[in-house]
Design a protein around this motif. Sequence first.
Motif, mmCIF file in Angstrom:
data_model
loop_
_atom_site.group_PDB
_atom_site.id
_atom_site.type_symbol
_atom_site.label_atom_id
_atom_site.label_comp_id
_atom_site.label_asym_id
_atom_site.label_seq_id
_atom_site.Cartn_x
_atom_site.Cartn_y
_atom_site.Cartn_z
ATOM 1 N N THR A 181 0.836 -1.203 0.000
ATOM 2 C CA THR A 181 0.000 0.000 0.000
ATOM 3 C C THR A 181 0.869 1.250 0.000
ATOM 4 O O THR A 181 2.032 1.216 0.425
ATOM 5 C CB THR A 181 -0.932 0.022 1.228
ATOM 6 N N GLY A 182 0.299 2.331 -0.469
ATOM 7 C CA GLY A 182 0.936 3.632 -0.323
ATOM 8 C C GLY A 182 0.392 4.372 0.885
ATOM 9 O O GLY A 182 0.797 5.500 1.167
ATOM 10 N N LYS A 183 -0.527 3.742 1.617
ATOM 11 C CA LYS A 183 -1.204 4.374 2.753
ATOM 12 C C LYS A 183 -0.789 3.678 4.045
ATOM 13 O O LYS A 183 -1.515 2.864 4.602
ATOM 14 C CB LYS A 183 -2.729 4.266 2.581
ATOM 15 N N LEU A 184 0.401 4.004 4.504
ATOM 16 C CA LEU A 184 0.902 3.332 5.703
ATOM 17 C C LEU A 184 0.093 3.677 6.949
ATOM 18 O O LEU A 184 0.194 2.988 7.970
ATOM 19 C CB LEU A 184 2.382 3.672 5.913
ATOM 20 N N GLN A 185 -0.729 4.728 6.870
ATOM 21 C CA GLN A 185 -1.620 5.024 7.986
ATOM 22 C C GLN A 185 -2.709 3.953 8.132
ATOM 23 O O GLN A 185 -3.422 3.924 9.139
ATOM 24 C CB GLN A 185 -2.268 6.415 7.820
#
Length: 327
Positions: A181-185
Amino acid sequence: MKFKSFLITEENGDFKRNIIEKDITELPAHDTLIKVSYSSLNYKDALSSSGNKGVTRNYPHTPGIDAAGVIVESSNENLKPGTEVLVTGYDFGMNTSGGYQEYIKVPSEWVVPLPKGLTLKESMIYGTAGLTAAISVYKLVVKGEVKPEDGEILVTGATGGVGSIATMLLKKLGYEVVAVTGKLQEIDYLLEIGASKVIHRDELAATSKPMLRGVYAGVIDTVGGNILSTALKALKYNGVATACGNAAGVSFESSVFPFILRGVTLYGVDSVEISMKERTIIWEKLAQDWKVEGLDKVLNEVTLNELSDKIDSILAGTNVGRVLVKL
């Protein structure tokens, strides 16, 4: 009879979203009338809702490539009034009036009776994204014969609809999933739905190396582009990859090395024109032995009035999981 419909209109190249009242007589002249209970939001729907002529040629148009509901009438004697059914794929929601309305008319050949074990709501939490994910898993597990003991499975675009459902399916079937993912949050979300490990997409950045160390037994790629290129290089011997999306690019570069040195197999995945026989097999699996628990973990439920904001979210790349549209 009047009903609510989510309509996209075009005026001088400007596309607007409205909720209107439509009459049954305005629906396409197909043989099966369905009262819709639920639809879902996919990336293709967001494109159609924004005037993408590669998806929808002519406007005004009602998007929605998924729908689940109850038969009102049909010329097909196997589709009795009151039968619960679902519709995905074909031209539905693209150039044929789609599921973001309280009634639809479609050819009976597009209609799948709801499999025993699924509710209408569950079928649309899956929707086209879930069907695509299940086809990908089927090609990896059944056709590709990748077993859990063979190693980790990489799932790209893992916070999206296809990636989320694929992660949950693989976890249910006993596989170790590495989510990309590019959304590590969203690490906690991915771990909660079944990922064993989460890596940033930058770890799959383009590389000039013809091959990488073989790490993964399989890849379910939902994004395409350089990420798919790099993932192919990192497959083990006899590894299997599936490709179903293009959010990271419509083309990718590869040498023959993964295929001739490691015996890698790449399967393309299409959920639009898949045969009714295969379609039914996959839906039966999603309803029975592949049915995942905790679908609510990936669920965002909206009404037609709230749909436009979610469309913007998908286009901006900020949406996580599946969006269910309650009619």
